[in-house]
Write a protein that holds these residues in place. Structure first.
Motif, PDB file in Angstrom:
ATOM      1  N   GLU A   1      -8.673   1.454  -3.073  1.00 24.84           N
ATOM      2  CA  GLU A   1      -7.762   2.377  -2.374  1.00 24.84           C
ATOM      3  C   GLU A   1      -8.522   3.575  -1.806  1.00 24.84           C
ATOM      4  OE1 GLU A   1      -4.326   3.736  -4.605  1.00 24.84           O
ATOM      5  OE2 GLU A   1      -3.776   5.143  -2.994  1.00 24.84           O
ATOM      6  N   GLN A   2      -9.449   4.122  -2.607  1.00 18.75           N
ATOM      7  CA  GLN A   2     -10.167   5.316  -2.168  1.00 18.75           C
ATOM      8  C   GLN A   2     -11.139   5.027  -1.016  1.00 18.75           C
ATOM      9  OE1 GLN A   2     -11.297   6.140  -6.254  1.00 18.75           O
ATOM     10  NE2 GLN A   2     -10.255   8.118  -6.201  1.00 18.75           N
ATOM     11  N   LEU A   3     -11.474   3.760  -0.825  1.00 16.27           N
ATOM     12  CA  LEU A   3     -12.314   3.389   0.320  1.00 16.27           C
ATOM     13  C   LEU A   3     -11.442   3.031   1.535  1.00 16.27           C
ATOM     14  CD1 LEU A   3     -15.101   1.207  -1.359  1.00 16.27           C
ATOM     15  CD2 LEU A   3     -15.380   3.453  -0.312  1.00 16.27           C
ATOM     16  N   GLY A   4     -10.164   3.393   1.486  1.00 13.60           N
ATOM     17  CA  GLY A   4      -9.281   3.069   2.603  1.00 13.60           C
ATOM     18  C   GLY A   4      -8.865   1.611   2.589  1.00 13.60           C
ATOM     19  N   TRP A   5      -8.631   1.087   1.407  1.00 14.00           N
ATOM     20  CA  TRP A   5      -8.201  -0.298   1.206  1.00 14.00           C
ATOM     21  C   TRP A   5      -9.244  -1.285   1.704  1.00 14.00           C
ATOM     22  CZ3 TRP A   5      -4.529  -0.551  -2.243  1.00 14.00           C
ATOM     23  CH2 TRP A   5      -3.623   0.509  -2.349  1.00 14.00           C
TER      24      TRP A   5
ATOM     25  N   ARG B   1      -0.456   3.784 -10.916  1.00 12.88           N
ATOM     26  CA  ARG B   1      -0.016   3.412  -9.561  1.00 12.88           C
ATOM     27  C   ARG B   1       0.020   1.897  -9.397  1.00 12.88           C
ATOM     28  NH1 ARG B   1      -1.209   7.470  -5.844  1.00 12.88           N
ATOM     29  NH2 ARG B   1      -2.227   6.351  -4.161  1.00 12.88           N
ATOM     30  N   TYR B   2      -0.809   1.215 -10.189  1.00 16.87           N
ATOM     31  CA  TYR B   2      -0.953  -0.251 -10.035  1.00 16.87           C
ATOM     32  C   TYR B   2      -0.249  -0.974 -11.181  1.00 16.87           C
ATOM     33  CZ  TYR B   2      -4.713   2.159  -7.643  1.00 16.87           C
ATOM     34  OH  TYR B   2      -5.420   3.048  -6.888  1.00 16.87           O
ATOM     35  N   ARG B   3       0.838  -0.415 -11.682  1.00 15.97           N
ATOM     36  CA  ARG B   3       1.396  -0.881 -12.954  1.00 15.97           C
ATOM     37  C   ARG B   3       1.903  -2.321 -12.907  1.00 15.97           C
ATOM     38  NH1 ARG B   3       5.317   3.458 -11.873  1.00 15.97           N
ATOM     39  NH2 ARG B   3       7.214   2.537 -11.045  1.00 15.97           N
TER      40      ARG B   3
ATOM     41  N   LEU C   1      -0.209   8.879 -19.618  1.00 15.75           N
ATOM     42  CA  LEU C   1       0.436   8.880 -18.298  1.00 15.75           C
ATOM     43  C   LEU C   1      -0.393   9.562 -17.214  1.00 15.75           C
ATOM     44  CD1 LEU C   1       4.162   9.548 -19.295  1.00 15.75           C
ATOM     45  CD2 LEU C   1       2.942   7.389 -19.051  1.00 15.75           C
ATOM     46  N   LYS C   2      -1.353  10.391 -17.620  1.00 15.44           N
ATOM     47  CA  LYS C   2      -2.147  11.137 -16.619  1.00 15.44           C
ATOM     48  C   LYS C   2      -3.542  10.551 -16.432  1.00 15.44           C
ATOM     49  CE  LYS C   2       0.843  14.589 -16.173  1.00 15.44           C
ATOM     50  NZ  LYS C   2       1.632  14.709 -14.937  1.00 15.44           N
ATOM     51  N   VAL C   3      -3.797   9.396 -17.012  1.00 14.61           N
ATOM     52  CA  VAL C   3      -5.154   8.830 -16.977  1.00 14.61           C
ATOM     53  C   VAL C   3      -5.468   8.276 -15.590  1.00 14.61           C
ATOM     54  CG1 VAL C   3      -6.656   7.055 -17.942  1.00 14.61           C
ATOM     55  CG2 VAL C   3      -5.049   8.259 -19.436  1.00 14.61           C
ATOM     56  N   GLY C   4      -6.714   8.409 -15.193  1.00 12.01           N
ATOM     57  CA  GLY C   4      -7.207   7.697 -14.015  1.00 12.01           C
ATOM     58  C   GLY C   4      -7.161   8.484 -12.728  1.00 12.01           C
TER      59      GLY C   4
ATOM     60  N   ARG D   1       0.839  -1.207   0.000  1.00 12.15           N
ATOM     61  CA  ARG D   1       0.000   0.000   0.000  1.00 12.15           C
ATOM     62  C   ARG D   1       0.873   1.256   0.000  1.00 12.15           C
ATOM     63  NH1 ARG D   1      -4.480  -1.336   4.707  1.00 12.15           N
ATOM     64  NH2 ARG D   1      -5.354  -3.209   3.741  1.00 12.15           N
ATOM     65  N   GLY D   2       1.908   1.234   0.812  1.00 10.49           N
ATOM     66  CA  GLY D   2       2.778   2.408   0.925  1.00 10.49           C
ATOM     67  C   GLY D   2       3.452   2.747  -0.396  1.00 10.49           C
ATOM     68  N   LYS D   3       3.912   1.722  -1.087  1.00  9.04           N
ATOM     69  CA  LYS D   3       4.603   1.956  -2.363  1.00  9.04           C
ATOM     70  C   LYS D   3       3.619   2.562  -3.368  1.00  9.04           C
ATOM     71  CE  LYS D   3       7.827  -0.407  -5.441  1.00  9.04           C
ATOM     72  NZ  LYS D   3       8.533  -1.667  -5.678  1.00  9.04           N
ATOM     73  N   ILE D   4       2.415   2.006  -3.411  1.00  9.55           N
ATOM     74  CA  ILE D   4       1.411   2.533  -4.338  1.00  9.55           C
ATOM     75  C   ILE D   4       1.077   3.984  -3.989  1.00  9.55           C
ATOM     76  CG2 ILE D   4      -1.035   2.340  -5.002  1.00  9.55           C
ATOM     77  CD1 ILE D   4      -0.643  -0.752  -4.745  1.00  9.55           C
ATOM     78  N   GLN D   5       0.905   4.240  -2.701  1.00 14.89           N
ATOM     79  CA  GLN D   5       0.510   5.595  -2.271  1.00 14.89           C
ATOM     80  C   GLN D   5       1.601   6.629  -2.509  1.00 14.89           C
ATOM     81  OE1 GLN D   5      -0.666   4.339   1.625  1.00 14.89           O
ATOM     82  NE2 GLN D   5      -2.843   4.472   1.163  1.00 14.89           N
ATOM     83  N   SER D   6       2.843   6.170  -2.658  1.00 17.16           N
ATOM     84  CA  SER D   6       3.939   7.123  -2.894  1.00 17.16           C
ATOM     85  C   SER D   6       4.005   7.562  -4.355  1.00 17.16           C
ATOM     86  CB  SER D   6       5.269   6.479  -2.499  1.00 17.16           C
ATOM     87  OG  SER D   6       5.616   5.475  -3.455  1.00 17.16           O
ATOM     88  N   ARG D   7       3.210   6.926  -5.211  1.00 17.38           N
ATOM     89  CA  ARG D   7       3.277   7.205  -6.646  1.00 17.38           C
ATOM     90  C   ARG D   7       2.282   8.293  -7.056  1.00 17.38           C
ATOM     91  NH1 ARG D   7       3.449   0.825  -8.491  1.00 17.38           N
ATOM     92  NH2 ARG D   7       5.676   0.537  -8.191  1.00 17.38           N
ATOM     93  N   PRO D   8       2.469   8.864  -8.255  1.00 18.13           N
ATOM     94  CA  PRO D   8       1.524   9.893  -8.727  1.00 18.13           C
ATOM     95  C   PRO D   8       0.089   9.364  -8.767  1.00 18.13           C
ATOM     96  CG  PRO D   8       3.447   9.792 -10.153  1.00 18.13           C
ATOM     97  CD  PRO D   8       3.566   8.641  -9.203  1.00 18.13           C
TER      98      PRO D   8
END
Lengths: 411, 82
Positions: A224-228, A60-62, A75-78, A48-55
């Motif tokens: 993620e937006q629901l707090g995982w 983020r889920y690449r 690159l800016k989608v989503g 979770r932390g690694k994902i949250q550190s990304r743009p």
């Protein structure tokens, strides 16, 4: 990325494995090919932390997307808003409701930007110089815009008699638009022949296994937006049924790679009554889809009479304890207005279908009123504004006089 | 004349769904069929099949199937999306 997380393509029917090329159908049984991953490696590589550190984008889920290297297109989608819809919840009589709002996805205001970003990033990795699609709306806009921004040459194939306003939204990006005279299946056949003969990357033909995976990011973002947490109930529009199956896949993958703990969730599908092959099959308790030869609905972006993923969508609904509904044109219009008036979100007709079906599922008790519900809105109302013609009152008209104004608002 | 190979999903429904339509088609037209997958439930069936024939013969065979209530879609369905 140095680690090969995305390992191969796999037939959804027989499990046969295929190399990661521009192919989409199993040679043995014609089953659809799907991206397959090394989940053990992904589990060890992300958190979770690694994902949250990304743009704040879908990339983020690449690790869970079917590309080998870094993304190069879209690159800016989503990472669109997940709106806690309290006023709409009150109107529907439910306790906790969210709207996942892809009506404001970047750059072309629909969830198609997600699938196109993945398809075109993969197309580049596979060496395609020309990309294409056949579409009557959102997909065409997204391919045209994202290809333009990435410097890829693009073609959009459309039925020759498509309305000019829809064609404009693709033409503006400099794509080459070709109108084809012929019935639906003839256009289908032509597209597959072009993909084979000219070696183009057709996003929803030979690039389909990559394209379809982009939809998963809508599911990852919701979690993620629901707090995982995975929502108890998710209502999703169905055209081919692909989006529904991919959100289900996203929820399962998130558990598999350790991002969320396992919890029970229901997946619900929404269609228009004028083209409801998947909903009809689900209601009839079968997974065999009866084609709808002549769709008749204002929700044209969902009007696919022979849905490729219908069988899989019915099975997802059955296996998760979900259900399907369908909505008439007038219910769709009412739902578009309700979403706009309660939450300030103007959705296209497909979103009206989703909300109208969610309402029916709640009223019938198939979705309980006291559990968390997410409704997926996939496109922007400005794209189908003509659907509201005659359904909204005309603006009031007065002379430039304060007396007339006061008289008007006193009414 | 060169032979053409095509992959199709056939959907059988309605009153003729239980007739031996593939057999009858192959008697009437010079089409080689290769069934890859099939499911049937009640009065509805779905079949994945490869046809091999001269183009015009195949077109006529497909038209005949459609006249008998079979929906014939290329395997690459849904290439037109919204």
């Amino acid at each position: 990325m140095s680690e090969p997380f995305f390992s191969q393509l796999k037939c959804r029917e027989c499990g046969a494995l295929y190399p990661k090329k521009a192919i989409h159908v199993c040679e043995y049984d014609f089953g659809p090919l799907e991206a397959d991953y090394d989940y053990g490696k992904i589990r060890a590589a992300i958190s979770r932390g690694k994902i949250q550190s990304r743009p704040l984008t879908m990339w983020r889920y690449r690790e869970l997307l079917p590309i080998d290297g870094e993304p190069t297109v879209g690159l800016k989608v989503g990472f669109t808003p997940l709106v806690k819809a309290d006023r709409l919840a009150e109107a529907l009589g439910v306790s906790e409701l969210y709207v996942k709002n892809d009506a404001v996805n970047y750059p072309t205001l629909s969830f198609k930007d997600r699938v196109v970003a993945v398809a075109l990033s993969r197309a580049r990795e596979l060496g395609f110089k020309i990309v294409a699609c056949a579409s009557t709306g959102n997909l065409a806009n997204s391919v045209a815009a994202n290809a333009a921004a990435a410097g890829l040459e693009s073609y959009v194939l459309i039925p020759y008699d498509l309305e000019r306003s829809k064609v404009l939204n693709s033409l503006v990006y400099g794509t080459r638009v070709i109108g084809i005279e012929g019935a639906y299946d003839q256009v289908n056949r032509l597209c597959s022949e072009i993909a084979g003969k000219h070696g183009w990357g057709f996003v929803n033909v030979n690039l389909r296994p990559y394209y379809a995976e982009g939809s998963k990011t809508m599911g990852f973002e919701i979690i993620e937006q629901l707090g995982w947490e995975i929502p108890a109930h998710t209502v999703i529009p169905m055209a081919s049924g692909s989006l529904l199956t991919k959100i289900n896949k996203a929820y399962r993958e998130a558990v598999k790679v350790g991002l969320v703990s396992e919890s029970k969730f229901g997946i619900y599908g929404a269609q228009a009554a004028g083209c409801n092959p998947i909903a009809a099959a689900q209601k009839a308790g079968t997974d065999l889809i009866r084609p709808v030869p002549k769709p008749d609905t204002i929700a044209k972006s969902l009007a696919i009479g022979t849905p490729a993923d219908g069988y899989y969508a019915v099975n997802v609904m059955r296996n998760t304890g979900g259900a399907a509904e369908d909505a008439t044109d007038s219910e769709i219009i009412d739902a578009i207005k309700l979403l706009a008036e309660t939450e300030g979100i103007f959705t296209e007709t497909a979103g009206g279908v989703t909300l109208a079906c969610a309402q029916k599922l709640i009223v019938s008790g198939k979705i309980p009123r006291d559990e968390r519900i997410v409704i997926c809105i996939t496109g922007n109302g400005l794209k189908t504004a003509e659907a509201l013609d005659g359904h909204l009152p005309p603006p009031a008209r007065i002379k430039p006089s304060l007396r007339e104004f006061d008289a008007l608002i006193a009414k | 004349m060169a032979k053409f190979k095509g992959r199709y999903w056939l959907n059988f429904s309605g009153p003729k769904a239980t007739d031996p339509l593939i057999y009858l088609m192959s008697k009437k037209f010079d089409v080689i069929f290769n069934i890859r997958q099939a499911t049937i439930s009640g009065e509805m069936g779905l079949m994945g099949v490869e046809f091999e024939a001269e183009r015009e013969e195949l077109k006529a065979a497909i038209a005949w199937l459609e006249e008998h209530g079979v929906t014939v879609e290329p395997v690459e369905i849904n290439t037109i999306e919204g």
